[in-house]
Design a protein around this motif. Structure first.
Motif, PDB file in Angstrom:
ATOM      1  N   CYS A 191       0.690  -1.182  -0.114  1.00  0.00           N
ATOM      2  CA  CYS A 191       0.054   0.166   0.093  1.00  0.00           C
ATOM      3  C   CYS A 191       0.840   1.385   0.083  1.00  0.00           C
ATOM      4  O   CYS A 191       1.840   1.460   0.655  1.00  0.00           O
ATOM      5  N   GLU A 192       0.459   2.263  -0.865  1.00  0.00           N
ATOM      6  CA  GLU A 192       1.007   3.542  -0.591  1.00  0.00           C
ATOM      7  C   GLU A 192       0.214   4.296   0.384  1.00  0.00           C
ATOM      8  O   GLU A 192      -0.626   4.015   1.007  1.00  0.00           O
ATOM      9  N   THR A 193       0.961   5.277   0.839  1.00  0.00           N
ATOM     10  CA  THR A 193       0.349   6.255   2.100  1.00  0.00           C
ATOM     11  C   THR A 193      -0.995   6.714   1.556  1.00  0.00           C
ATOM     12  O   THR A 193      -0.931   7.340   0.383  1.00  0.00           O
ATOM     13  N   GLY A 194      -1.974   6.537   2.206  1.00  0.00           N
ATOM     14  CA  GLY A 194      -3.373   7.168   1.760  1.00  0.00           C
ATOM     15  C   GLY A 194      -4.196   5.950   1.003  1.00  0.00           C
ATOM     16  O   GLY A 194      -5.258   6.352   0.340  1.00  0.00           O
ATOM     17  N   ALA A 195      -3.515   4.884   0.590  1.00  0.00           N
ATOM     18  CA  ALA A 195      -4.334   3.629  -0.144  1.00  0.00           C
ATOM     19  C   ALA A 195      -5.612   3.186   0.575  1.00  0.00           C
ATOM     20  O   ALA A 195      -5.734   3.256   1.701  1.00  0.00           O
ATOM     21  N   THR A 196      -6.530   2.863  -0.357  1.00  0.00           N
ATOM     22  CA  THR A 196      -7.602   2.312   0.234  1.00  0.00           C
ATOM     23  C   THR A 196      -7.649   0.672   0.020  1.00  0.00           C
ATOM     24  O   THR A 196      -7.089   0.229  -1.197  1.00  0.00           O
ATOM     25  N   LEU A 197      -7.829  -0.056   1.180  1.00  0.00           N
ATOM     26  CA  LEU A 197      -7.528  -1.455   1.119  1.00  0.00           C
ATOM     27  C   LEU A 197      -9.237  -2.071   1.499  1.00  0.00           C
ATOM     28  O   LEU A 197      -9.851  -1.592   2.314  1.00  0.00           O
ATOM     29  N   ILE A 198      -9.751  -2.668   0.431  1.00  0.00           N
ATOM     30  CA  ILE A 198     -11.023  -3.250   0.462  1.00  0.00           C
ATOM     31  C   ILE A 198     -10.853  -4.862   0.794  1.00  0.00           C
ATOM     32  O   ILE A 198     -10.187  -5.488  -0.137  1.00  0.00           O
ATOM     33  N   TRP A 199     -11.446  -5.427   1.798  1.00  0.00           N
ATOM     34  CA  TRP A 199     -11.613  -6.621   2.070  1.00  0.00           C
ATOM     35  C   TRP A 199     -13.020  -7.509   2.291  1.00  0.00           C
ATOM     36  O   TRP A 199     -13.677  -6.499   2.580  1.00  0.00           O
ATOM     37  N   THR A 200     -13.001  -8.738   2.411  1.00  0.00           N
ATOM     38  CA  THR A 200     -14.342  -9.458   2.781  1.00  0.00           C
ATOM     39  C   THR A 200     -13.907 -10.371   3.597  1.00  0.00           C
ATOM     40  O   THR A 200     -12.749 -11.133   3.722  1.00  0.00           O
ATOM     41  N   ARG A 201     -15.076 -10.772   4.391  1.00  0.00           N
ATOM     42  CA  ARG A 201     -15.078 -11.943   4.991  1.00  0.00           C
ATOM     43  C   ARG A 201     -16.489 -12.239   5.683  1.00  0.00           C
ATOM     44  O   ARG A 201     -17.067 -11.562   6.033  1.00  0.00           O
ATOM     45  N   HIS A 202     -16.858 -13.603   5.639  1.00  0.00           N
ATOM     46  CA  HIS A 202     -18.246 -13.902   6.117  1.00  0.00           C
ATOM     47  C   HIS A 202     -18.641 -13.627   7.367  1.00  0.00           C
ATOM     48  O   HIS A 202     -17.553 -13.108   8.269  1.00  0.00           O
ATOM     49  N   ARG A 203     -19.901 -13.293   7.862  1.00  0.00           N
ATOM     50  CA  ARG A 203     -20.279 -13.003   9.364  1.00  0.00           C
ATOM     51  C   ARG A 203     -20.580 -14.200   9.951  1.00  0.00           C
ATOM     52  O   ARG A 203     -21.318 -14.017  11.180  1.00  0.00           O
ATOM     53  N   GLY A 204     -20.410 -15.335   9.583  1.00  0.00           N
ATOM     54  CA  GLY A 204     -20.713 -16.465  10.349  1.00  0.00           C
ATOM     55  C   GLY A 204     -19.881 -16.900  11.420  1.00  0.00           C
ATOM     56  O   GLY A 204     -18.842 -16.055  11.401  1.00  0.00           O
TER      57      GLY A 204
ATOM     58  N   VAL B  55     -17.283  -0.371   7.398  1.00  0.00           N
ATOM     59  CA  VAL B  55     -17.766  -1.850   7.402  1.00  0.00           C
ATOM     60  C   VAL B  55     -19.211  -2.269   7.401  1.00  0.00           C
ATOM     61  O   VAL B  55     -19.811  -1.364   8.013  1.00  0.00           O
ATOM     62  N   SER B  56     -19.484  -3.221   6.532  1.00  0.00           N
ATOM     63  CA  SER B  56     -20.986  -3.372   6.464  1.00  0.00           C
ATOM     64  C   SER B  56     -21.374  -3.983   7.774  1.00  0.00           C
ATOM     65  O   SER B  56     -20.848  -4.353   8.706  1.00  0.00           O
ATOM     66  N   ASP B  57     -22.821  -3.480   7.980  1.00  0.00           N
ATOM     67  CA  ASP B  57     -23.504  -4.063   8.950  1.00  0.00           C
ATOM     68  C   ASP B  57     -23.359  -5.550   9.256  1.00  0.00           C
ATOM     69  O   ASP B  57     -23.663  -6.164   8.388  1.00  0.00           O
ATOM     70  N   PRO B  58     -23.512  -5.982  10.688  1.00  0.00           N
ATOM     71  CA  PRO B  58     -23.606  -7.294  10.716  1.00  0.00           C
ATOM     72  C   PRO B  58     -24.423  -8.054  10.110  1.00  0.00           C
ATOM     73  O   PRO B  58     -24.481  -9.261  10.048  1.00  0.00           O
ATOM     74  N   ASP B  59     -25.735  -7.635  10.207  1.00  0.00           N
ATOM     75  CA  ASP B  59     -26.908  -8.134   9.828  1.00  0.00           C
ATOM     76  C   ASP B  59     -27.070  -8.204   8.178  1.00  0.00           C
ATOM     77  O   ASP B  59     -28.027  -8.420   7.511  1.00  0.00           O
ATOM     78  N   ALA B  60     -25.966  -7.546   7.546  1.00  0.00           N
ATOM     79  CA  ALA B  60     -26.121  -7.514   5.931  1.00  0.00           C
ATOM     80  C   ALA B  60     -26.036  -8.569   5.190  1.00  0.00           C
ATOM     81  O   ALA B  60     -26.249  -8.829   3.998  1.00  0.00           O
ATOM     82  N   GLY B  61     -25.734  -9.878   5.972  1.00  0.00           N
ATOM     83  CA  GLY B  61     -25.876 -11.353   5.265  1.00  0.00           C
ATOM     84  C   GLY B  61     -24.313 -11.284   4.394  1.00  0.00           C
ATOM     85  O   GLY B  61     -23.928 -12.252   4.059  1.00  0.00           O
TER      86      GLY B  61
END
Length: 228
Positions: free
Chosen positions: A158-171, A193-199
């Motif tokens: 990552c560069e300074t100021g970079a955006t990092l987008i990640w995913t992980r299930h909420r199970g 961060v997405s809501d816990p109940d987003a699925g």
């Protein structure tokens, strides 16, 4: 975004007997969990391009699958001409889809699709530090230890100021809060961060530290059966 598979550690990968092209068809089924997650990721890619400073924007995507999260946003974004992207995907059917999609969208001169093991940090040489890093479909398929180790390595990507987008299930066990803490302990500021109940789970962090030199020869993670 890549789907689930099992692979041996190291550069030689072995896939389970799953039709991953068919698995990706869930992205096209309106209302499916994958379709809603894809929409959320694309929205965050779009927002990251909106706020990127003037000039070239370098993007890397680990386990990029069919590349829809990056390609479909690039095609219609005002910053389209500024973006250079490298998508790394092990499954040749998925990477072929991404290459063809890039051609259809007129992005073939800006997007490099690499058919190879995204866990090998050498795949990103010449493209880091990047302004946007996608780690989607990864953290649900690797051990907690490998998640932490991958996050430890992200300052090399990552560069300074970079955006990092990640995913992980909420199970259960829901590791999303812990992942946020690991990022934030390593110089990443939480953006969304997405809501816990987003699925589904999608997280966005901004790197506030200084880029670290890329250390070649490292394997970031080993995939095991899991949920994305």
């Amino acid at each position: 975004m890549a789907g689930r598979w099992s692979r041996l550690s190291g550069p030689t990968a072995r896939f389970a007997a799953v039709d991953w092209q068919r698995w990706h068809n869930e992205y096209d089924r309106p209302g499916s969990g994958l379709a809603r997650r894809l929409s959320a990721v694309q929205g965050q890619v779009r927002a990251a391009l909106d706020r990127a400073p003037a000039g070239a924007v370098r993007v890397i995507s680990l386990c990029a699958g069919q590349g829809r999260d990056v390609l479909d946003v690039m095609a219609g974004h005002p910053r389209r001409a500024d973006v250079r992207a490298r998508l790394v995907e092990l499954d040749p059917r998925l990477s072929s889809f991404a290459e063809e999609r890039a051609r259809q969208l007129g992005l073939q001169d800006q997007v490099e699709v690499v058919t190879g093991d995204a866990a090998l940090i050498d795949q990103y040489g010449g493209m880091v530090p990047a302004d946007m890093v996608l780690v989607c479909g990864v953290f649900g398929n690797i051990s907690d230890e490998d998640i932490a180790a991958t996050i430890d390595t992200c300052p090399q990507l990552c560069e300074t100021g970079a955006t990092l987008i990640w995913t992980r299930h909420r199970g259960e066990p829901d590791l999303v809060p812990q992942i946020c803490e690991w990022f934030e302990a390593r110089g990443f500021e939480r953006v969304w961060v997405s809501d816990p109940d987003a699925g589904f789970g999608v997280g966005v962090h901004r790197f506030t530290g200084e880029p670290q030199p890329l250390i070649p020869g490292r394997t970031l993670f080993s995939f095991v059966s899991g949920g994305v």
